[in-house]
Design an enzyme around this catalytic site. Structure first.
Site, short mmCIF file in Angstrom:
data_model
loop_
_atom_site.label_atom_id
_atom_site.label_comp_id
_atom_site.label_asym_id
_atom_site.label_seq_id
_atom_site.Cartn_x
_atom_site.Cartn_y
_atom_site.Cartn_z
N ASP A 32 0.88 -1.16 0.00
CA ASP A 32 0.00 0.00 0.00
C ASP A 32 0.93 1.23 0.00
OD1 ASP A 32 -2.08 1.79 0.07
OD2 ASP A 32 -3.18 0.75 1.64
C1 BGC Z 1 -5.06 3.21 -0.01
C2 BGC Z 1 -5.06 2.22 -1.16
C3 BGC Z 1 -4.88 2.96 -2.45
C4 BGC Z 1 -3.57 3.73 -2.39
C5 BGC Z 1 -3.26 4.50 -3.65
C6 BGC Z 1 -3.86 4.15 -0.05
O1 BGC Z 1 -4.07 5.21 0.83
O2 BGC Z 1 -5.08 2.51 1.21
O3 BGC Z 1 -6.25 1.50 -1.16
O4 BGC Z 1 -4.89 2.07 -3.54
O5 BGC Z 1 -3.66 4.66 -1.32
O6 BGC Z 1 -4.02 5.63 -3.75
#
Ligand code: BGC
Length: 709
Positions: free
Chosen positions: A239
């Protein structure tokens, strides 16, 4: 519009993809292999995440873009129903179709990796991102994950199963440890990931939180469980900024660091991979063969989806968020959104058959800001990532929120368009002007009152809610508004757009004749709602979570503790209410129809040699309207197995014409019949007497039969 590429059946096998990947990766230097695993960093990447390209041999910069319900951020894309609504449809085919149209949009925009589906659990009703995923039941979540991934990948786009694992609330998501015993981990939290692997998912995203004390992205669960037990062949990405270091994570199975720069506040900070990983190999801390495997897994997923064959150039540029030159990939996907929107409307109550509305209902009031649109919804600066709630709610907020297309259909427009010119409408959207609401309600024969409840990702705070909901009450004075309208009009219909369960202090008001639950329906909101209110679509949506009478009735709450013990173990959701004998307000799986279904006698055949059980029954439509029933199968294990009283292990959506009957068949295999045996670290079928219950909800069981294995 660009033509579609092969469907799943024509996608390459992992073996073939891996053979091609070996040939390519073998030609790469250490630095080139590391590049493939390293994000370019925010401020340098044209997509939400982009990997570094490699030349000679050539491998492109991969474009990774959010999210689970459609593309974000991007212009001219479809804002579809949220994951929680996909689950509420209990409709495999519709969930697959949703995956297919999302995959088409990502393919046509040249996005290699869709950052979805989200597969975390609505363990507590306040959990901010529960709406992105598929609810409280592992089986339902497993089916929805499987179908979504199959659909996305059939279009040549790599799907991302996220967030691995147990990222079930937003509070302290970077610090908390989700502490889960081995059996619960397997039977609940890993279950949808196992189904994702069955669907051949190309990527898994490890989560922010710790799992049993170790950061999810450095956890050896990634290799041990995901790869060795489940047989995952794709690559694991972090993530965003979930990586913490350079050595443990690759050694434990991490393949790709996103977004690249290690410090969220400094776009020029180095990556934990990149040069640091090259150095770690040179210093003998990480072996080169580990890095080769990492690059190989990424390249394999790319070959598997056929992205080596004329994949469109990426047209995403988050560095310059203007709509100019953005290709429109919406096609006729709004039709699918409307259909799935209608298929996921749950009718919680319907007294005196007030629904469906008919031509004779010609004096209607529509009350509440949630029935209307508002320019703020379209303002990407003031309502960035949908972090605002001034009007009708069609999705939650955060990285998974899709930018609004040129329009949305608010409920007021959808209902008025369907009702036609002969119906008199009076409206008010000011939730705080209760005098006006009362006046409008009194002046009509039927009053439809709207309210909502919102949540999202922790980096945005809306009305004091930092991701998770602070409480389960309606937003924007909703409860007072409903109470006022119900006091003033004896034919009150309540419509709730919500991310999850709410409390309903007004539920026993004698004037409230129906409660309608459209969830988070996306851009066609008003149309799909009107389809159900007027009976053009006979409702068949079912609750993918339990609505309790009191907040304290739930097994778990979002907490600020840093050690979160999943002490309810297997008793997540309705299982808790069953185990503790708590009566819910509306149970998991509940939803009404405009017709009636009779459940014929249940025939069960078991074959213990084949580990297979077949169940069959007839469903008869004894009412006046054609319609679909969601037939649910719950299994009770032999008592010695130590399982919850019953668990969902099958469902079928069956369409039956009025006066007709259809046969519904279920097959349970080792997967559905097993429990996780911690001692032998394997799935085993317990011996003894099982029961199969088939019914219309988890608390409306119509037929029961037993078998012995
Ligand atoms: C989220 C993810 C997301 C990523 C990219 C993170 O804050 O938890 O689900 O895909 O950001 O934006």
């Amino acid at each position: 519009m660009i033509g579609l590429i092969e469907t799943t059946s024509e996608l390459r096998s992992w073996e073939e993809a891996q053979r091609l990947a070996t040939a390519l990766v073998n030609q790469m230097s250490l630095e080139q292999k590391v590049n493939i695993t390293t994000g370019l960093g925010v401020g340098h990447a044209r997509c939400v995440g982009s990997t570094s390209p490699v030349t000679n041999p050539d491998f492109p910069s991969l474009c990774l873009q959010n999210g689970p319900l459609g593309m974000a951020p991007a212009f001219n894309v479809t804002l579809g129903v949220a994951g929680i609504n996909a689950a509420a449809s209990f409709d495999r085919k519709a969930i697959l179709d949703r995956g297919i149209y999302m995959g088409q949009e990502f393919y046509e925009k040249g996005v290699h990796v869709q950052l979805g589906p989200a597969m975390n659990f609505m363990r507590s009703p306040e959990g901010g991102r529960g709406w992105e995923s598929f609810g409280e039941d592992p089986y339902l979540s497993g089916v929805a994950s499987y179908e979504t991934i199959t659909g996305i990948q059939s279009q040549g786009v790599i799907a991302t199963a996220k967030h691995f694992i147990a990222n079930d609330q937003e509070k302290n998501r970077n610090e908390e440890s989700s502490n889960i015993d081995d059996r619960t981990m397997h039977e609940i939290y890993l279950w949808p990931f196992a189904r994702a692997v069955d669907a051949g998912v190309g990527s898994v995203m490890c989560s922010y939180n710790k799992v049993n004390g170790t950061s999810a992205c450095e956890n050896d669960m990634m290799n041990r469980v995901l790869r060795d037990q489940l047989g995952f062949q794709g690559f694991i990405q972090t993530d965003w900024w979930a990586a913490m270091e350079t050595i443990q994570s690759p050694n434990n199975g991490l393949d790709m660091v996103m977004p690249g720069n290690r410090d969220p506040k400094d776009n020029f900070s180095p990556s934990y991979f990149g040069q640091d990983l090259v150095n770690a190999v040179k210093n003998g801390k990480v072996s080169e063969s580990t890095v080769t495997d990492m690059a190989h897994r990424i390249v394999s997923a790319w070959y598997k989806m056929g992205q080596d064959k004329n994949f469109p150039n990426s047209s995403i540029n988050v560095l310059d968020m203007t709509p100019l030159g953005s290709i429109n990939v919406e096609a006729d996907h709004k039709t699918k959104v409307r259909e799935l929107g209608a298929a996921s409307v749950v009718i919680l109550s319907n007294q005196d058959d007030i629904l469906p509305l008919s031509e004779s209902n010609n004096n209607i009031s529509i009350i509440g800001s949630d029935a209307f649109s508002d320019p703020l919804l379209f303002n990407v600066l003031k309502c960035a990532n949908f972090g605002c709630d001034p009007a009708t709610l069609v999705q939650g907020w955060g990285s998974g929120a899709v930018m609004f297309p040129s329009y949305i259909v608010p409920p007021v427009d959808g209902i008025q368009a369907r009702a036609g010119k002969n119906v008199k409408f009076q409206t008010t959207h000011d939730n705080w002007n209760l005098d006006e609401a009362k006046k409008v309600a009194q002046a009509s024969d039927i009053a439809i009152v709207f309210a909502n409840s919102d949540s999202g990702e922790e980096y945005i705070t809306v009305d004091g809610n930092a991701g998770d909901r602070n409480n389960l009450t309606l937003w924007n004075n909703g409860d007072n508004l409903i109470q006022t309208v119900a006091d003033a009009n004896k034919n009150t219909i309540v419509v709730i757009h919500s991310v999850g369960p709410i409390l309903m202090p007004w539920i026993n008001h004698p004037n409230i004749k129906a409660v309608v639950w459209p969830g988070l329906p996306g851009q066609e909101s008003g149309n799909s709602l009107a389809d159900v209110l007027y009976g053009d679509v006979n409702p068949s949506g079912r609750l993918p979570y339990t609505i309790a009478k009191n907040q304290e009735d739930y097994a778990a709450a979002a907490t600020s503790d840093l050690e979160i013990d999943y002490s309810e173990k297997l008793n997540i959701g309705y299982r808790w209410f069953d185990a503790k004998n708590i009566e819910p307000l509306f149970p998991f799986g509940h939803g009404l129809s405009y017709t009636k279904f009779d459940y014929g006698s249940l025939k069960v055949k078991s074959n213990s040699k084949k580990n297979q059980v077949n169940a069959q029954l007839d469903i008869q439509n004894t009412g006046e309207a054609d319609g679909a029933e969601i037939v649910q199968l719950y299994l009770s294990f032999p008592e010695s197995a130590g399982e919850p009283p019953k668990v969902l292990r099958g469902f079928e959506k069956v369409f039956v014409k009025s006066g007709h009957k259809e046969t519904v068949c279920f097959e349970l295999t080792k997967t559905e019949l097993s429990i996780w045996d911690v001692a032998s670290q394997s799935w085993v079928i317990p011996h003894g007497q099982f029961q199969i219950h088939v019914g219309a909800s988890s608390r409306d069981l119509r037929q029961t039969s037993s078998f012995t294995l």
